[in-house]
Write an enzyme that holds these catalytic residues in place. Structure first.
Site, PDB file in Angstrom:
ATOM      1  CD  GLU A  24      -5.481   5.780   1.832  1.00  0.00           C
ATOM      2  OE1 GLU A  24      -5.614   4.730   2.473  1.00  0.00           O
ATOM      3  OE2 GLU A  24      -4.367   6.242   1.551  1.00  0.00           O
ATOM      4  CG  HIS A  57       0.103   6.097  -0.820  1.00  0.00           C
ATOM      5  ND1 HIS A  57      -1.032   6.622  -1.413  1.00  0.00           N
ATOM      6  CD2 HIS A  57      -0.305   5.551   0.361  1.00  0.00           C
ATOM      7  CE1 HIS A  57      -2.083   6.394  -0.610  1.00  0.00           C
ATOM      8  NE2 HIS A  57      -1.676   5.737   0.451  1.00  0.00           N
ATOM      9  CG  HIS A  84      -1.810   1.131   1.398  1.00  0.00           C
ATOM     10  ND1 HIS A  84      -3.163   1.072   1.157  1.00  0.00           N
ATOM     11  CD2 HIS A  84      -1.566   2.408   1.785  1.00  0.00           C
ATOM     12  CE1 HIS A  84      -3.709   2.256   1.382  1.00  0.00           C
ATOM     13  NE2 HIS A  84      -2.756   3.094   1.771  1.00  0.00           N
ATOM     14  CD  GLU A  85       2.135   3.639   3.650  1.00  0.00           C
ATOM     15  OE1 GLU A  85       2.601   4.741   3.305  1.00  0.00           O
ATOM     16  OE2 GLU A  85       0.986   3.505   4.074  1.00  0.00           O
TER      17      GLU A  85
HETATM   18 ZN   LIG Z   1      -2.815   5.120   2.031  1.00  0.00          ZN
END
Ligand SMILES: [Zn+2]
Length: 268
Positions: free
Chosen positions: A199, A140, A136-137
């Protein structure tokens, strides 16, 4: 005067919007990625000297963070290369560090500079769930959310000046904006949540990269359940203040699961 500024701002935005080849979404990007990666590398060094890094030789957890980071990084690099986008990651010099802190958090700066806090590990509990968070990170970062957030913040606060100019004229404001743009803003007392699109992209592609790296993506469901349960506890995760959940995160992940499972080949 305000009107002129608005026209000027819109002008910049038209010039600086670009379509992300992976997500398909138009993004504001005022700065070359290479410039942000360079600034991030310096901030990462500084962060590591100011915090307690857990040594990989002394800790299996630190070793696990390194291993997860490497597998996620190589899965993403392979995916970008297959898509003909390998050069987007040319400036990436991946680094993975576990930092001793009660904070329930993790982040990745543009250029592949990852930090996981020891406070996150009681919630991830296993390697695959840690991979979900790291995936997830890293999404980004590679999806250029840092550039997008920095560009928006600079337009609002400093009028969209060049990064080098901002760094020399207003170093602390600019450095705080950079940290907040990476999701590391709690370090400098700024909580800047990623927006809904960012997100969603991080959840979706993060889940796919986790599976491509050989981790069972289904671990994402109990992970987010544990994260939400922790939100009601004594120490609500800092992670959720920068990565807000709208309550439907788990439902969305379940919808994405059949596609994620197609990418999943367990590593033996
Ligand atoms: Zn996030």
């Amino acid at each position: 005067m305000k009107r002129i500024f608005t026209f000027f701002t819109v002008g910049i935005m038209l010039v600086a919007c670009s379509r992300n080849a992976i997500t398909g979404r138009n993004q504001l990007a005022l700065y070359p990625e290479s410039e942000i990666e360079q600034a991030a590398a310096q901030q990462y060094r500084q962060f590591l000297t100011q915090n307690k890094v857990v040594s990989t030789s002394a800790s299996r957890d630190a070793e696990m963070v390194g291993g997860v980071g490497q597998r996620i990084a190589s899965a993403i690099t392979q995916y970008y290369t297959q898509k003909g986008l390998g050069n987007e990651l040319n400036g990436y010099q991946w680094e993975y560090n576990l930092v001793d802190s009660k904070e329930v958090n993790a982040w990745c700066m543009p250029g592949g500079k990852i930090v996981v806090y020891t406070g996150l590990l009681p919630i991830t509990q296993n390697e695959a769930a840690l991979a979900v968070v790291v995936g997830h990170e890293v999404t980004h970062a590679v999806a250029k959310h840092g550039n997008e957030r920095l560009s928006q913040g600079m337009l609002q606060q400093l009028g969209g000046v060049a990064l080098s100019v901002a760094l020399s004229n207003q170093p602390s404001t600019t450095q705080n904006l950079l940290m907040a743009a990476y999701g590391a803003g709690t370090e400098v007392g700024i909580l800047l949540p990623f927006n809904r699109n960012q997100e969603y992209e991080a959840d979706k592609f993060g889940l796919f990269y986790t599976a491509m790296a050989g981790y069972n993506p289904q671990e994402a469901i109990p992970l987010w359940q544990r994260m939400e349960a922790a939100a009601n506890g004594q120490h609500p995760p800092e992670f959720l203040s920068t990565h807000p959940s709208e309550g439907n995160r788990i439902k969305r992940l379940q919808q994405l699961m059949p596609e994620a499972l197609k990418y999943y080949k367990p590593v033996r």
